[in-house]
Design an enzyme around this catalytic site. Structure first.
Site, PDB file in Angstrom:
ATOM      1  N   ASN A   4      34.528  53.911  38.090  1.00  0.00           N
ATOM      2  CA  ASN A   4      34.793  55.008  37.089  1.00  0.00           C
ATOM      3  C   ASN A   4      33.471  55.673  36.344  1.00  0.00           C
ATOM      4  OD1 ASN A   4      35.228  52.294  35.850  1.00  0.00           O
ATOM      5  ND2 ASN A   4      35.252  53.315  34.013  1.00  0.00           N
ATOM      6  N   HIS A  37      40.082  44.731  30.868  1.00  0.00           N
ATOM      7  CA  HIS A  37      40.772  46.111  31.205  1.00  0.00           C
ATOM      8  C   HIS A  37      42.417  45.576  31.541  1.00  0.00           C
ATOM      9  CE1 HIS A  37      37.553  48.969  30.843  1.00  0.00           C
ATOM     10  NE2 HIS A  37      36.823  48.306  31.729  1.00  0.00           N
ATOM     11  N   HIS A  79      35.044  46.381  37.969  1.00  0.00           N
ATOM     12  CA  HIS A  79      35.521  46.816  36.775  1.00  0.00           C
ATOM     13  C   HIS A  79      35.469  46.055  35.402  1.00  0.00           C
ATOM     14  CE1 HIS A  79      37.416  50.140  34.744  1.00  0.00           C
ATOM     15  NE2 HIS A  79      38.474  49.463  34.343  1.00  0.00           N
ATOM     16  N   HIS A 138      34.186  42.979  33.519  1.00  0.00           N
ATOM     17  CA  HIS A 138      32.744  42.402  33.569  1.00  0.00           C
ATOM     18  C   HIS A 138      32.790  40.834  33.705  1.00  0.00           C
ATOM     19  CE1 HIS A 138      30.520  46.304  32.246  1.00  0.00           C
ATOM     20  NE2 HIS A 138      31.567  46.718  32.979  1.00  0.00           N
TER      21      HIS A 138
END
Length: 269
Positions: A56, A159, A185, A187
């Site tokens: 992203n 996330h 995505h 970490h």
């Protein structure tokens, strides 16, 4: 990574996206390409082919710059496409462009500007992508089937799960006997076993920035391993065995897991 790459005599490297943080590349001439890639991964063992997907954060810059063959002329290791297949003999690795699946990037981009060239209309793009993934997996005769995307299907990290992938992509993976889904995505480093299929969810998003203590639902069913520091992952495959290992920055093995296959069956320890 260089030391472990030499020890394991690796064949290639996979990048799970967010290749250039925080807002991708500005153009094919952006010096960040060399500063964050060529000048960083200098070990002899890492002078192999790199396969990359867009994250992203890459879409917040000039996304098409990363897809340009001009970057390959600068550094021959570099290959980044939206979605593609790598036939690695024992395995077929299907790379999936997961960022367009996430509605919030379109509906609530906050202060970010995303490069959606080649994506809109979004529903048409996703439908075609899912059809292509399903067809590729159905026709694959590979011993191991691996799917790589930037976003997690299952994660206990910051996330969490990506509900759009759980709804639309996961059923295709289950129906076609996928062994591993690998992503970035979040970490951190993670290993989660699916409770309804043999699929193993492997997060390797700790190659640079790590989020200490940022955990959701740590006691989730199926969670095999979670590490909130920096590190990376290796995969070694034979006809009958897959060995997954997660390492910290010093190359210490934090978690190791094996899967075995006999005549197409799945089993694991």
């Amino acid at each position: 990574m260089g030391k472990m790459g030499e020890k394991l005599d690796i064949d290639f490297v996979v990048s799970t996206g967010d290749n250039f943080y925080d807002n991708g590349l500005r153009s094919v001439h952006d010096l960040a390409f060399e500063e964050s890639f060529t000048d960083i991964y200098t070990a002899n063992s890492l002078q192999k082919q790199w396969y990359s997907v867009l994250g992203n954060h890459d879409y917040r810059g000039d996304a098409e710059a990363q897809l340009s063959p001009l970057l390959t002329k600068i550094d021959t290791r570099w290959l980044c496409l939206r979605s593609f297949i790598v036939n690695a003999e024992l395995a077929e690795i299907i790379f999936v462009d997961t960022t367009p699946f996430v509605k919030s990037y379109f509906q609530d981009p906050e202060d970010h500007i995303y490069d959606w060239r080649g994506i809109n209309p979004r529903k048409h793009y996703i439908a075609n992508l899912l059809k292509d993934v399903e067809c590729a997996l159905r026709e694959s005769n590979a011993k191991w089937k691996i799917v790589v995307g930037h976003h997690a299907i299952k994660s206990v990290g910051h996330h969490g799960d990506t509900k759009e992938l759980a709804t639309h992509l996961l059923p295709i993976l289950k129906a076609n006997n996928v062994d591993f889904y690998m992503n970035g995505h979040d970490h951190c480093l993670e290993h989660i076993s699916d409770t309804e299929s043999p699929i193993q969810f492997l997060t390797s998003g700790a190659g640079s920035k790590a989020w200490r203590g940022d955990v959701k639902q740590l006691n989730r069913e199926g969670l095999k391993f979670f590490y909130d520091g920096q590190g990376f992952m290796s995969v070694q495959l034979t006809q009958s065995n897959a060995e997954i290992a997660f390492y910290d920055v010093d190359g210490k093995i934090l978690h190791r897991w094996n899967a075995f296959k006999q005549f197409g069956d799945h089993s694991s320890i």
